[in-house]
Motif scaffolding. Structure first.
Motif, PDB file in Angstrom:
ATOM      1  N   THR A 122       4.990   6.247  13.874  1.00  0.00           N
ATOM      2  CA  THR A 122       6.021   6.661  12.923  1.00  0.00           C
ATOM      3  C   THR A 122       5.480   6.601  11.496  1.00  0.00           C
ATOM      4  O   THR A 122       4.829   5.621  11.110  1.00  0.00           O
TER       5      THR A 122
ATOM      6  N   ALA B  98       8.153   2.105  17.565  1.00  0.00           N
ATOM      7  CA  ALA B  98       7.434   3.150  16.827  1.00  0.00           C
ATOM      8  C   ALA B  98       7.452   4.423  17.650  1.00  0.00           C
ATOM      9  O   ALA B  98       7.559   4.393  18.879  1.00  0.00           O
TER      10      ALA B  98
ATOM     11  N   THR C 224       6.961   7.060   7.591  1.00  0.00           N
ATOM     12  CA  THR C 224       8.149   7.203   6.757  1.00  0.00           C
ATOM     13  C   THR C 224       7.845   6.815   5.313  1.00  0.00           C
ATOM     14  O   THR C 224       7.048   5.917   5.042  1.00  0.00           O
TER      15      THR C 224
ATOM     16  N   SER D 179       5.554  11.292  18.360  1.00  0.00           N
ATOM     17  CA  SER D 179       5.581  10.567  17.092  1.00  0.00           C
ATOM     18  C   SER D 179       6.718  11.064  16.206  1.00  0.00           C
ATOM     19  O   SER D 179       7.424  12.023  16.535  1.00  0.00           O
ATOM     20  N   VAL D 180       6.903  10.405  15.061  1.00  0.00           N
ATOM     21  CA  VAL D 180       7.968  10.742  14.116  1.00  0.00           C
ATOM     22  C   VAL D 180       7.395  10.765  12.710  1.00  0.00           C
ATOM     23  O   VAL D 180       6.679   9.837  12.303  1.00  0.00           O
TER      24      VAL D 180
ATOM     25  N   ASN E 244       8.506   8.400  18.949  1.00  0.00           N
ATOM     26  CA  ASN E 244       9.674   9.099  19.461  1.00  0.00           C
ATOM     27  C   ASN E 244       9.882   8.726  20.926  1.00  0.00           C
ATOM     28  O   ASN E 244       9.185   9.238  21.810  1.00  0.00           O
TER      29      ASN E 244
ATOM     30  N   ARG F 264       3.208   1.925  12.859  1.00  0.00           N
ATOM     31  CA  ARG F 264       4.146   2.407  11.849  1.00  0.00           C
ATOM     32  C   ARG F 264       3.462   2.423  10.482  1.00  0.00           C
ATOM     33  O   ARG F 264       2.680   1.524  10.155  1.00  0.00           O
TER      34      ARG F 264
ATOM     35  N   THR G 295       7.256  15.513  19.382  1.00  0.00           N
ATOM     36  CA  THR G 295       7.292  14.883  18.057  1.00  0.00           C
ATOM     37  C   THR G 295       8.458  15.407  17.223  1.00  0.00           C
ATOM     38  O   THR G 295       8.847  16.574  17.331  1.00  0.00           O
TER      39      THR G 295
END
Length: 395
Positions: free
Chosen positions: A264, A73, A266, A288-289, A75, A229, A330
């Motif tokens: 993360t 999870a 998504t 983070s992403v 970056n 996540r 990020t």
């Protein structure tokens, strides 16, 4: 509680494009068409980066076996220093454990019961990753705790099955216990989720406190997310101010920040805030992403005549008065807003709020309606232009 945005028109940017603030009832202003890159030149912070704990790291856990894929999870290239209060909680001595060593023992009912009881909660569902489909929302009882920690050990997914919100905390909900006379500003419960996946949460149709929060809704106390996540969560597709397909947060104690660390987001989808949404709440987002989230409403806030409203903050939606947002280490990419701020929508109604972006990458976050000149993917109204240090903002 719903916070109404001020009606305002502000002249922003070098081109002087007129763009609608959150709360404007005027038509959307011109889109920013020219590609712009914003890259700061400040030197990196001198603070030595602190590694973010992964699943039970430092607590004597064995490494994953070759047959068990490692939990990933956030970056891994992000090197923002993580303050002590933002790090994972030590769960080596749990208060209670969900499961007795088999997947079948890890049930929705067991999760609901453990969250209601509070304390430090871990899972024992066997050696392989497991998905627990929630048949009811797990709700924090305000008198229990004061800490509630859920640690999935990198092997547990809590799923809403596309039918319900997964986790709920609200210090102003009498059904969960009224513990103080100032529910909007109390230091407990303190909720932490770490080493977990939240998937397919959906709060559509639930307009409690204004709605939103497909995976997790929090009002009051403190809230922290570490090494987790959020995948494919949902909330209502229309509405001028509701949002947060993954997270909706209101009223944190003394305006202390929500920490999102090494996590993360998504595939989120909501009227506003395809990943996160808040009113009057500060955030610190580290390493983070945010990828492929969508704000799908139409008509902005308040809703233009003949529209249902919404469509701002493809990844992140922030509204209110005095609050701060810091994003460091990020990646925010591939998000989209049908109105303003394909990556970030930030409106401080009294113009006291600040946004700071450090050592981060924002790219391919189209704002289909409006954004702030010079800051691709961002619509911003605050105390001063966003501070961008050693970061890349591109189309």
């Amino acid at each position: 509680m719903r916070v109404k945005s001020a009606v305002v028109l502000v002249v922003l940017g070098l081109a002087g494009a007129t763009l609608p603030a959150c709360g404007s009832d005027e038509p959307a202003g011109p889109r920013v068409a020219a590609p712009v890159a914003a890259t700061g030149t400040a030197a990196p912070p001198s603070t030595t980066p602190t590694p973010v704990p992964t699943a039970r790291s430092g607590l004597g856990a064995a490494p994953p076996s070759p047959s068990t894929p490692a939990f990933r999870a956030g970056n891994p290239a992000g090197h923002a220093a993580v303050p002590a209060e933002a790090r994972a909680v030590d769960t080596s001595h749990p208060t209670r454990t969900v499961g007795t060593g088999t997947p079948a023992s890890c049930t929705s009912a067991a999760v609901v019961k453990a969250v209601a009881a509070g304390g430090i909660i871990t899972f024992d569902c066997g050696p392989a990753p497991v998905t627990i489909r929630m048949t009811a929302t797990a709700k924090v009882v305000n008198a229990h705790g004061p800490r509630i920690v859920l640690d999935g050990g990198g092997k547990v997914t809590l799923s809403g099955g596309g039918e319900r919100r997964i986790l709920y905390q609200n210090t102003c909900d009498r059904a969960q216990g009224w513990t103080t006379s100032h529910c909007q500003n109390q230091d407990h419960p303190q909720l932490t989720v770490q080493n977990l996946t939240f998937a397919d949460g959906d709060s559509t149709g639930d307009r409690t406190e204004g709605g939103g929060g497909g995976a997790i809704f929090v009002r009051g106390g403190r809230f922290k997310v570490v090494n987790s996540r959020f995948v494919g969560n949902r909330c209502d597709r229309t509405g001028p101010d509701l949002g947060g397909a993954a997270l909706r947060v209101l009223s944190q104690y003394e305006n202390k920040p929500v920490y999102v660390v090494n996590s993360t987001f998504t595939g989120g989808n909501c009227a506003n805030g395809g990943a996160t949404s808040s009113i009057g709440v500060s955030w610190t987002v580290l390493n983070s992403v945010f990828r492929d989230n969508r704000a799908v409403g139409s008509g902005a806030n308040p809703a233009r005549s003949g529209t249902p409203g919404g469509g701002s903050g493809g990844a992140i939606y922030c509204d209110g008065n005095e609050f701060t947002v810091r994003i460091a280490g990020t990646i925010i990419e591939g998000n989209r807003a049908t109105e303003g701020g394909g990556a970030i929508f930030f409106v401080s109604n009294n113009r006291t709020g600040t946004l700071r972006i450090e050592h981060s990458t924002l790219r391919r976050n189209p704002s289909q309606g409006f954004e702030t000149t010079g800051f691709p993917g961002i619509f911003f109204l605050g105390a001063r232009p966003p501070t961008v240090l050693s970061s890349s903002l591109t189309r």
